[in-house]
Design a protein around this motif. Structure first.
Motif, PDB file in Angstrom:
ATOM      1  N   VAL A  64       0.859  -1.182   0.000  1.00 21.48           N
ATOM      2  CA  VAL A  64       0.000   0.000   0.000  1.00 21.48           C
ATOM      3  C   VAL A  64       0.891   1.227   0.000  1.00 21.48           C
ATOM      4  O   VAL A  64       1.692   1.425   0.919  1.00 21.48           O
ATOM      5  CB  VAL A  64      -0.958   0.016   1.208  1.00 21.48           C
ATOM      6  CG1 VAL A  64      -1.852   1.250   1.162  1.00 21.48           C
ATOM      7  CG2 VAL A  64      -1.812  -1.248   1.222  1.00 21.48           C
ATOM      8  N   ASP A  65       0.749   2.057  -1.065  1.00 17.65           N
ATOM      9  CA  ASP A  65       1.544   3.276  -1.172  1.00 17.65           C
ATOM     10  C   ASP A  65       1.047   4.340  -0.213  1.00 17.65           C
ATOM     11  O   ASP A  65      -0.029   4.209   0.399  1.00 17.65           O
ATOM     12  CB  ASP A  65       1.490   3.816  -2.608  1.00 17.65           C
ATOM     13  CG  ASP A  65       2.573   3.179  -3.470  1.00 17.65           C
ATOM     14  OD1 ASP A  65       3.397   2.445  -2.900  1.00 17.65           O
ATOM     15  OD2 ASP A  65       2.565   3.397  -4.687  1.00 17.65           O
ATOM     16  N   ASP A  66       1.816   5.428  -0.146  1.00 21.60           N
ATOM     17  CA  ASP A  66       1.474   6.511   0.767  1.00 21.60           C
ATOM     18  C   ASP A  66       0.189   7.215   0.350  1.00 21.60           C
ATOM     19  O   ASP A  66      -0.465   7.856   1.169  1.00 21.60           O
ATOM     20  CB  ASP A  66       2.630   7.513   0.822  1.00 21.60           C
ATOM     21  CG  ASP A  66       2.455   8.508   1.945  1.00 21.60           C
ATOM     22  OD1 ASP A  66       2.231   8.067   3.085  1.00 21.60           O
ATOM     23  OD2 ASP A  66       2.538   9.719   1.679  1.00 21.60           O
ATOM     24  N   ASP A  67      -0.182   7.112  -0.940  1.00 23.50           N
ATOM     25  CA  ASP A  67      -1.447   7.730  -1.378  1.00 23.50           C
ATOM     26  C   ASP A  67      -2.597   6.743  -1.353  1.00 23.50           C
ATOM     27  O   ASP A  67      -3.638   6.980  -1.972  1.00 23.50           O
ATOM     28  CB  ASP A  67      -1.287   8.308  -2.784  1.00 23.50           C
ATOM     29  CG  ASP A  67      -0.944   7.221  -3.812  1.00 23.50           C
ATOM     30  OD1 ASP A  67      -0.717   6.067  -3.398  1.00 23.50           O
ATOM     31  OD2 ASP A  67      -0.895   7.535  -5.021  1.00 23.50           O
ATOM     32  N   CYS A  68      -2.439   5.634  -0.645  1.00 17.16           N
ATOM     33  CA  CYS A  68      -3.463   4.598  -0.444  1.00 17.16           C
ATOM     34  C   CYS A  68      -3.746   3.795  -1.703  1.00 17.16           C
ATOM     35  O   CYS A  68      -4.781   3.126  -1.792  1.00 17.16           O
ATOM     36  CB  CYS A  68      -4.762   5.198   0.098  1.00 17.16           C
ATOM     37  SG  CYS A  68      -4.582   5.926   1.736  1.00 17.16           S
ATOM     38  N   THR A  69      -2.839   3.849  -2.674  1.00 17.80           N
ATOM     39  CA  THR A  69      -2.976   2.974  -3.833  1.00 17.80           C
ATOM     40  C   THR A  69      -2.423   1.607  -3.480  1.00 17.80           C
ATOM     41  O   THR A  69      -1.326   1.488  -2.938  1.00 17.80           O
ATOM     42  CB  THR A  69      -2.205   3.544  -5.037  1.00 17.80           C
ATOM     43  OG1 THR A  69      -2.757   4.817  -5.367  1.00 17.80           O
ATOM     44  CG2 THR A  69      -2.298   2.624  -6.235  1.00 17.80           C
ATOM     45  N   VAL A  70      -3.222   0.564  -3.791  1.00 14.93           N
ATOM     46  CA  VAL A  70      -2.796  -0.810  -3.512  1.00 14.93           C
ATOM     47  C   VAL A  70      -2.039  -1.321  -4.726  1.00 14.93           C
ATOM     48  O   VAL A  70      -2.533  -1.235  -5.857  1.00 14.93           O
ATOM     49  CB  VAL A  70      -3.999  -1.706  -3.185  1.00 14.93           C
ATOM     50  CG1 VAL A  70      -3.542  -3.144  -2.943  1.00 14.93           C
ATOM     51  CG2 VAL A  70      -4.730  -1.169  -1.969  1.00 14.93           C
ATOM     52  N   LEU A  71      -0.835  -1.838  -4.489  1.00 15.40           N
ATOM     53  CA  LEU A  71      -0.008  -2.389  -5.550  1.00 15.40           C
ATOM     54  C   LEU A  71       0.146  -3.883  -5.335  1.00 15.40           C
ATOM     55  O   LEU A  71       0.492  -4.325  -4.241  1.00 15.40           O
ATOM     56  CB  LEU A  71       1.372  -1.728  -5.561  1.00 15.40           C
ATOM     57  CG  LEU A  71       1.421  -0.217  -5.805  1.00 15.40           C
ATOM     58  CD1 LEU A  71       2.859   0.265  -5.672  1.00 15.40           C
ATOM     59  CD2 LEU A  71       0.888   0.124  -7.182  1.00 15.40           C
ATOM     60  N   LEU A  72      -0.139  -4.660  -6.392  1.00 10.61           N
ATOM     61  CA  LEU A  72       0.219  -6.080  -6.390  1.00 10.61           C
ATOM     62  C   LEU A  72       1.587  -6.160  -7.054  1.00 10.61           C
ATOM     63  O   LEU A  72       1.743  -5.806  -8.232  1.00 10.61           O
ATOM     64  CB  LEU A  72      -0.811  -6.906  -7.151  1.00 10.61           C
ATOM     65  CG  LEU A  72      -2.215  -6.963  -6.538  1.00 10.61           C
ATOM     66  CD1 LEU A  72      -3.106  -7.885  -7.351  1.00 10.61           C
ATOM     67  CD2 LEU A  72      -2.168  -7.426  -5.106  1.00 10.61           C
ATOM     68  N   VAL A  73       2.600  -6.600  -6.314  1.00  3.65           N
ATOM     69  CA  VAL A  73       3.975  -6.559  -6.797  1.00  3.65           C
ATOM     70  C   VAL A  73       4.553  -7.961  -6.831  1.00  3.65           C
ATOM     71  O   VAL A  73       4.148  -8.852  -6.068  1.00  3.65           O
ATOM     72  CB  VAL A  73       4.854  -5.648  -5.913  1.00  3.65           C
ATOM     73  CG1 VAL A  73       4.388  -4.214  -6.009  1.00  3.65           C
ATOM     74  CG2 VAL A  73       4.828  -6.117  -4.463  1.00  3.65           C
ATOM     75  N   CYS A  74       5.511  -8.149  -7.719  1.00  2.78           N
ATOM     76  CA  CYS A  74       6.252  -9.391  -7.819  1.00  2.78           C
ATOM     77  C   CYS A  74       7.593  -9.094  -8.452  1.00  2.78           C
ATOM     78  O   CYS A  74       7.783  -8.046  -9.090  1.00  2.78           O
ATOM     79  CB  CYS A  74       5.486 -10.450  -8.623  1.00  2.78           C
ATOM     80  SG  CYS A  74       5.165  -9.936 -10.332  1.00  2.78           S
ATOM     81  N   LYS A  75       8.526 -10.013  -8.271  1.00  5.65           N
ATOM     82  CA  LYS A  75       9.835  -9.884  -8.888  1.00  5.65           C
ATOM     83  C   LYS A  75      10.049 -11.058  -9.816  1.00  5.65           C
ATOM     84  O   LYS A  75       9.687 -12.202  -9.485  1.00  5.65           O
ATOM     85  CB  LYS A  75      10.932  -9.828  -7.819  1.00  5.65           C
ATOM     86  CG  LYS A  75      10.934  -8.541  -7.022  1.00  5.65           C
ATOM     87  CD  LYS A  75      12.126  -8.472  -6.100  1.00  5.65           C
ATOM     88  CE  LYS A  75      12.138  -7.147  -5.341  1.00  5.65           C
ATOM     89  NZ  LYS A  75      13.301  -7.049  -4.426  1.00  5.65           N
TER      90      LYS A  75
END
Length: 1519
Positions: free
Chosen positions: A1138-1149
């Motif tokens: 969850v970013d500081d602007d409340c955007t939810v990110l689904l992340v992977c490498k």
């Protein structure tokens, strides 16, 4: 004639390696009996030397001839002594004078003595018989029955203030009375006012001295004399008068006390008490040397004169030495220690007997270096040869023991008053001198020095004293002329020279300092020199060349000194000097002789360091110091002093013993560890540095020098039967460095002065039975101890002990109390059972304790049956004494003598007994290492405080300071408390209790050592490796290179192969087997058998059933993972952030990707197409989900693929995962939330909370007065993406109060508040009413709600019908206008209004004149609306004109001719409605706080005048 036998003790002095103490027997005639009785300490016939009772060697021998056969005595020798103290010399001379007289008489009267002896003996026997008969009959009185009596009573005194008063009296009585003094009935305590009172008692005369009386000393004083037979009192009144006028110095009293003179320091009586000892400090620290004393009289305005010396140099008070005298102490404080402060410190006090002094050494060691391995700071920096621009700085080199050799020094200077140091020399100088030039005349400077070696630069030395750059010749040029013998006129030589312009040439140019790095030129100033300022020019020339070169071209040299650097080695130089002033230069001086900075052998001049010192000899001094002396070096080379180093035998590390060069060839090294063995070496020091080390001394153990023991003490009686006594005593406090092997007891009647020996043969015990006593007589005893050095001094006489048979039923006193194992909070007290047991056997003991200044109290309520007790709960640092009482069936017996006072504090370095098991043999042992030990010390082991002697169950081994007790076949019989005492020390002792649990643990460990196994740190275990390989391994605690092992799988040995790789590592002690292909066939029991020397061990691992399945599953997973990673794959699977602007990110490498690798996102099996495709080459991919809410729940997939393979990662956002994301958003939103803001609307009062993001899934709670609010028609709760709000519909008084919102995440609650009360509520309520009225007016005003176009085009002769629907409450008025002129209804233009809703303007047969701008004005009392329509009329056959676009921008369709417009039906009329609730939530949608027009017409309308719109409440900016 009767001959008396005299035994005189003659003692040696400390200083000889073995001092002697012997007793010499003399025969004196009876005429000398009284002298012998009163003048010597007569005992019985005794002589003791190193071997026992007979003398063996002496210098002066006196042979005694035979008297008669009955009185024949062997010859005795008088020992000679090389040194004696003053007191011993006086005693020796006194005894010798008596001996000389006696010997002369003996030689002349020997024959007559043989005849007269028998008669004299018979006469004595008759006299004794008569005395015994008189004593039995009681006809003669004895002194034992005499009560105290004042022979001389106190007398009254009258004295002036500040004068002393002495009260004295004489008292008689037996036993000797004790006299106590009282003032006004209260005891006089000299300690309460030190120096005020002095109480003396000499030869039966008792006195009280009152120093420096004051008026308050006026009182009645009394002396109370007391003994066992009573008491008596003598009183006297003391009056203290104050002189008239109160001015002591000016009082004129005829016939009275004369004026007091000033008391000189030499009139004071000073007794030193606690004296400072050898001290140790560190550079940069501080230390105080304190000596307490008693001063009589103690006068506040006349403090004693105390002088402090360091190495015989008087110290003065200043910033480096603070001196204080007063309060019963003399203190020297050194606040900023440096090695310069090291030395022998002496305190010298002036007293009425001359001076009294005390000395002790202070050692100052180097502070921690700034760089590891750097040398210590230089010492004793001083400035010499001070001139106007030149000074010579000298210092002493530091000691280097383990550091690298010093390669040079840097000299720094600073001006007085400045804190900035500047370096004087660019290159380091090797010798301890450096000429500093370029100083400013009249300026004051300080200097310091730093040493350099290969490791770095030392700390700076202490700065030198302040020096001022002045020309010393200026003072010499001054002359004084006396006028009339009274006045003196001072003139300069310049005034006598006349008027001189050019100066003369300098003279006596020579090299005052010649060193390898520089030389210093010196000369005499010119004469005459003139009055003008003078400077010098120096020239040099290589000898023999005749070419002169100026040296100081850029420097005006003003002093007659100059250092010359950078001279080439191997060349000889000559120098000459010119004088110069503003008038010109003088002729050159006479050149110097050729000067070379090295000699003909190339050595530095003068030759460098001294040669090494000679033989070093170390001898005993004390238990912590050694006396070291050495031969001086053969080549001193301007010796400064010596450095002494010490090293423990067996250690290569040397430690400095002194840190400042010591001038003499003998030194006492302090601070050594008692019992350790050291060697010493010495280095000589001069300005070039340190010499080579001397040869090491012979190793020496740190022990006290051998002397005779001190006196025994504490003589007490243990039992008496009427004719004999059993007495006991305590050991001497100092054994003299040798084991005490003899005690001698003397006795005397308490009424006589003559002593008689009790035992001619020595006793080794501390008890003795004295026989042949007379019942009822009082006896005194004294005891002497003997060792290898001789017989020590006798003890003080005991208190008179009455020979009276003990018949008490209770026991006698315990004795020989000993204190062991003294620690900060505990100790152990031991004692011996009483000799006299009473009417029954002793059953136990009561131990009593007294803290200093307190009374005795029992430690145990019930009697203990053994002769020891551990005392706990002591106060650290406090002083205690103990007594023991024996108990039998009849009661509690007499208390023992008090023990020696003991301070609850462990000895420095005290260690405890260690219990363990020998790792090699398996033996169980107790080990103890003493913190100190002497040559005569023994380790005495005890069990339950009973000494262990020749016990077959234990073996004791002692080596140096360590003793070890080893158990032989230990079992439960060895349980108990084991203790050890180190004899001839200051109480070194310890104990350890062996418990059953501890013994069992050690027995198990002992068994394992004797039956060794290979110890394992980790048992056999498995590890699944990356490719699905399985590694079986174990780790040993110990492993030798000779270890052997084998792996067994299901009872079959496995050898190393391609499929089973077996290996071991001695360094890590790991044995392992790796199985490449782990399959179903690998289900088995795995065993490793290890052999390492005699030790062996094995470990097994069972991989069957579920355990095996788990390992196989993991192996197969690792194999598949390995295959998966051959193509593109996920290095890290999907997760959320969850970013500081409340955007939810689904992340992977991702990993192992290339440009052709494609990446796709899916949600619930539907692909998500992003505006920007994912960049897999960056290594990480993210899917942003903004405005996250419940609609974003679902099953997400990320797919990665190329021609090498594919990989998939899934992430399910639901359940707990969804809740965690909402909590993360809530945390950010709650942290960013603003305070509650008030917003008024027509519906009511709204409270708003702005935040970064809000969704209804965030857990929030609204509270009113701490009560939770639920959403209702009255209290509506909702929000937008930017805020959460709560609206109070139609507020009333009961809605006043404190409101708050709680935004809750997973861990905390974020609260924001608003107080809706008072003025805030009043203002909000008024605003609400205003907005409500404005909204009502807006809702009910007149308006056009539909039907009119923006533009109308029509052919002429057609009928134009403009029809619309109007609305208003009340019904509005309708007015039509054309070109801003009202239209009146005619046949051509007919105006109608049906049902107050449908308004129309109908124009028949339109003509071009009908073109224009038409408008309708709809209005009622709440307001109205003005709508415009553009009408264009064109002729038949013409093209319709292009319509001018209105607000909507749409082209209206032409109207059909003569076709009336359809009238809207009521069903088509829009009706204003309240906002419709959102489909997403049961809460209503947010309405604008200010009402706006709701009309199907475009916003081009021109409205008629209406009431002003409502004003919004101020809204704060977003946070």
């Amino acid at each position: 004639m009767l001959y008396i036998v005299i035994s005189a003790s003659i003692h040696g002095v400390v200083g000889e390696s073995h001092s002697l103490s012997e007793r010499v027997i003399f025969l004196l005639p009876s005429a000398s009996a009284s002298q012998a009785a009163s003048g010597s300490s007569a005992t019985a016939l005794r002589c003791f030397n190193l071997k026992g009772k007979s003398s063996s060697k002496s210098v002066n021998q006196v042979q005694h001839t035979h008297a008669t056969e009955a009185m024949a005595e062997p010859a005795y020798t008088v020992p000679a002594f090389s040194q004696r103290s003053t007191d011993e010399i006086e005693e020796y001379q006194r005894v010798s004078s008596h001996v000389g007289k006696g010997l002369a008489s003996i030689q002349k009267e020997l024959h007559r003595m043989r005849v007269a002896t028998k008669t004299q003996v018979e006469n004595i026997a008759i006299k004794r018989e008569v005395q015994e008969m008189m004593h039995k009959k009681g006809t003669s009185s004895t002194e034992t029955d005499k009560a105290p009596d004042f022979l001389v009573a106190l007398r009254p005194h009258a004295a002036w203030e500040k004068t002393p008063v002495k009260l004295f009296c004489t008292v008689d009585g037996h036993p000797r009375p004790i006299v106590k003094w009282y003032k006004g009935g209260k005891p006089v305590d000299p300690l309460s006012a030190p120096g005020k009172y002095k109480i003396e008692s000499k030869y039966g005369v008792h006195s009280l001295i009152i120093s420096r009386c004051v008026v308050s000393d006026t009182a009645e004083y009394s002396a109370v004399a007391t003994n066992s037979h009573g008491s008596t009192t003598s009183k006297a009144f003391v009056t203290v008068n104050r002189p008239a006028g109160g001015a002591y110095g000016s009082c004129q009293l005829s016939g009275q006390v004369p004026h007091m003179t000033v008391i000189h320091h030499s009139k004071l009586e000073i007794t030193m008490l606690d004296r400072f000892g050898v001290s140790f400090g560190t550079e940069g620290g501080s230390i105080s040397l304190v000596c307490t004393m008693v001063v009589v009289p103690d006068l506040p305005n006349v403090p004693p004169l105390a002088q402090w010396y360091r190495d015989d140099k008087l110290l003065k008070a200043g910033k480096l030495a603070e001196i204080k005298v007063g309060g019963g102490a003399a203190t020297l404080t050194l606040p900023h220690l440096a090695k310069d402060d090291e030395g022998l410190y002496t305190l010298r006090m002036w007293t009425k007997d001359g001076t009294t002094e005390h000395s002790a050494y202070l050692f100052v060691k180097d502070a921690a270096p700034s760089v590891a391995g750097a040398p210590g700071a230089p010492i004793s920096v001083k400035a010499f040869d001070i001139n106007s621009d030149y000074v010579l700085v000298a210092w002493k080199p530091p000691n280097t023991t383990n550091e690298a050799a010093i390669t040079g020094y840097f000299v720094d200077k600073r001006e007085s008053g400045s804190a900035t140091w500047s370096q004087c020399n660019d290159a380091s100088v090797r010798i301890c001198k450096y000429p500093v030039h370029g100083l400013s005349v009249g300026h004051a400077y300080h200097f310091r020095v730093r040493a350099v070696n290969s490791a770095g630069i030392s700390r700076p030395s202490r700065e030198s004293d302040k020096v001022t750059a002045l020309d010393p010749a200026e003072r010499e040029r001054l002359q004084g002329i006396k006028l009339d013998g009274k006045h003196e006129v001072v003139i300069k030589e310049d005034d006598l020279e006349g008027y001189v312009t050019l100066p003369g040439e300098p003279t006596d140019v020579h090299a005052s300092e010649i060193f390898k790095s520089y030389i210093v030129l010196s000369w005499k100033p010119p004469s005459p020199r003139g009055r003008a300022p003078l400077w010098y020019i120096i020239e040099k020339s290589v000898s023999g060349t005749g070419a002169w070169q100026r040296i100081n071209t850029a420097v005006k040299l003003q002093s007659a000194r100059y250092p010359v650097f950078d001279l080439e080695a191997g060349k000889k130089y000559q120098f000459r000097v010119h004088s110069e002033n503003l008038y010109g230069a003088s002729e050159a001086s006479k050149p110097t002789d050729p000067i070379e900075k090295v000699d003909e052998h190339g050595s530095e001049r003068p030759v460098g360091v001294p040669s090494a010192p000679g033989q070093v000899v170390a001898t005993r001094n004390t238990k912590s110091s050694v006396f070291v002396q050495w031969d001086p070096p053969k080549h001193p080379n301007h010796l400064i002093g010596y450095y002494i180093d010490a090293s423990l035998v067996g250690s290569k590390a040397w430690a400095p013993c002194n840190h400042k060069p010591y001038k003499h060839t003998r030194f006492v090294v302090h601070g050594l560890t008692p019992g350790e063995t050291y060697v010493f070496r010495v280095q000589a020091v001069n300005i070039y540095g340190l010499s080579d080390e001397s040869q090491e001394s012979t190793p020496i153990a740190v022990e006290s020098a051998l002397t005779t023991p001190s006196a025994p003490h504490g003589i007490t009686m243990l039992s008496c039967d009427g004719v004999s006594m059993i007495i006991a005593w305590k050991s001497p406090k100092h054994c003299g460095g040798s084991k005490i092997n003899a005690y001698y007891v003397d006795k005397r009647d308490a009424d006589t002065l003559a002593w008689k020996e009790v035992n001619s043969a020595p006793t080794k015990t501390k008890t003795y039975t004295v026989d042949g006593l007379t019942e009822g007589t009082f006896y005194e005893f004294k005891v002497q101890a003997g060792n290898l050095a001789g017989v020590g001094v006798p003890s003080a006489p005991s208190t008179p002990l009455k020979c009276e048979a003990w018949t008490s039923a209770v026991p006698g006193p315990a004795y020989d109390l000993a204190l062991r194992e003294v620690r900060g909070d505990s100790l152990v007290i031991l004692w011996k059972a009483p000799v006299y047991t009473g009417a029954s056997a002793v059953t136990g003991y009561i131990v009593e304790m007294a803290k200093k200044g307190h009374h005795y109290h029992p430690l145990n309520e019930e009697a203990i049956g053994h002769c020891y007790l551990q005392v706990t709960g002591l106060e650290a640092g406090a002083e205690y004494t103990f007594k023991v009482k024996a108990v039998n069936a009849e009661g509690v017996g007499k208390a023992s003598q008090a023990s020696e006072p003991v301070v609850a504090k462990a000895l420095p370095g005290t260690q405890e007994i260690q219990c363990g098991v020998d790792e090699d043999t398996g033996d169980i042992f107790l080990s103890f290492e003493a913190c100190e030990i002497s040559e005569t010390s023994n380790f005495a082991w005890s069990k339950n405080y009973k000494e262990i002697r020749d016990c077959p169950r234990v073996a004791i081994e002692t080596k140096g300071k360590r003793s070890k007790l080893t158990f032989v076949n230990p079992d439960v019989s060895d349980l108990g408390a084991f203790s050890v005492v180190v004899t001839d020390t200051d109480g070194v002792s310890a104990s350890h209790t062996v418990t059953e649990d501890a013994l069992n643990t050690m027995l198990e460990l002992s068994y394992n050592i004797r039956h060794p196994i290979v110890p394992l740190k980790h048992q056999l275990n498995y590890e699944v490796l990356e490719k699905g390989h399985v590694r079986f391994w174990l780790q040993c605690l110990k492993m030798s290179p000779a270890v052997t092992y084998r792996f067994i799988v299901n009872d079959k040995e496995v050898t190393s192969s391609d499929s089973h790789k077996i290996s071991h590592d001695v360094n890590t002690r790991v044995i392992q087997m790796t199985v490449d292909h782990f399959s179903k066939a690998s289900e088995a029991t795995y065993t490793v058998q290890i052999h390492d020397g005699r030790a062996k061990n094995q470990s097994s691992l069972v991989l069957l059933r579920d355990v095996f399945k788990a390992v196989l599953k993991e192996a197969e997973f690792q194999r598949s993972e390995h295959i998966r990673k051959q193509g593109p794959h996920f290095a890290e699977y999907l997760s959320y952030h969850v970013d500081d602007d409340c955007t939810v990110l689904l992340v992977c490498k991702v990993a192992n990707v290339k440009k052709e690798t494609v990446f796709h996102w899916f949600k619930d099996e539907e692909e998500i197409v992003l505006a920007t495709p994912p960049n897999v080459m960056s290594g990480s991919v993210a899917l942003p989900i903004s405005l996250f809410s419940r609609k974003d729940q679902g099953h997400y997939e990320a797919k990665l693929s190329d021609d090498r393979g594919k990989d998939t990662s899934v992430f399910d956002i639901s359940g707990q995962v969804f809740d965690d994301i909402i909590n993360a958003i809530a945390h950010i939103a709650g942290s960013s939330a603003s305070e509650l803001v008030l917003q008024c609307t027509p519906e009511g009062i709204r409270l708003q909370c702005y935040m970064k993001y809000y969704t209804e899934e965030i857990r929030t709670a609204w509270l009113h007065k701490d009560s939770k609010i639920s959403s209702s028609e009255k209290m509506r709760i909702a929000g937008t993406a930017e805020m959460a709000w709560m609206q109070i519909r139609e507020p009333s008084e009961k809605e006043k109060g404190h409101y708050s919102i709680q935004i809750m995440d997973a861990t905390k609650s974020h609260t924001r508040t608003f107080d809706l009360s008072g003025q805030a509520y009043t203002d909000a309520y008024e605003e609400y009413l205003r907005l409500k009225a404005a909204a009502f007016a807006e809702k009910n005003r007149g308006r056009v709600v539909g039907g009119l176009p923006d533009v109308v085009t029509i052919m002429e002769q057609k009928t134009l019908s403009l029809t619309c629907t109007v609305w208003g409450d009340p019904s509005p008025e309708v007015t039509w206008f054309k070109n801003e002129n009202e239209v009146v209804s005619t046949e051509h233009a007919k105006i109608t209004l049906e049902a107050n809703k449908f308004a129309s303007l109908t124009i028949t047969a339109v003509t071009p004149e009908d073109s224009g701008k038409y408008s309708i004005n709809v209005r009622n009392k709440y307001g109205g609306e003005f709508v415009e329509i553009t009408v264009s009329v064109y002729k038949h056959g013409e093209s319709p004109p292009e319509p001018k676009m209105g607000g909507r921008g749409a082209t209206p369709a032409p109207l059909a001719s003569k076709t009336p417009a359809q009238t809207p039906t009521p069903a088509q009329t829009p009706i204003p409605q309240t906002p419709t609730p959102s489909l997403k939530s049961p809460t209503p949608s947010l309405r604008s706080p200010t009402p706006t027009a709701k009309s199907p017409t475009p916003p081009r309308h021109v409205k008629s005048p209406s009431p002003a719109r409502s004003l919004k409440s101020p809204t704060p900016p977003r946070k």
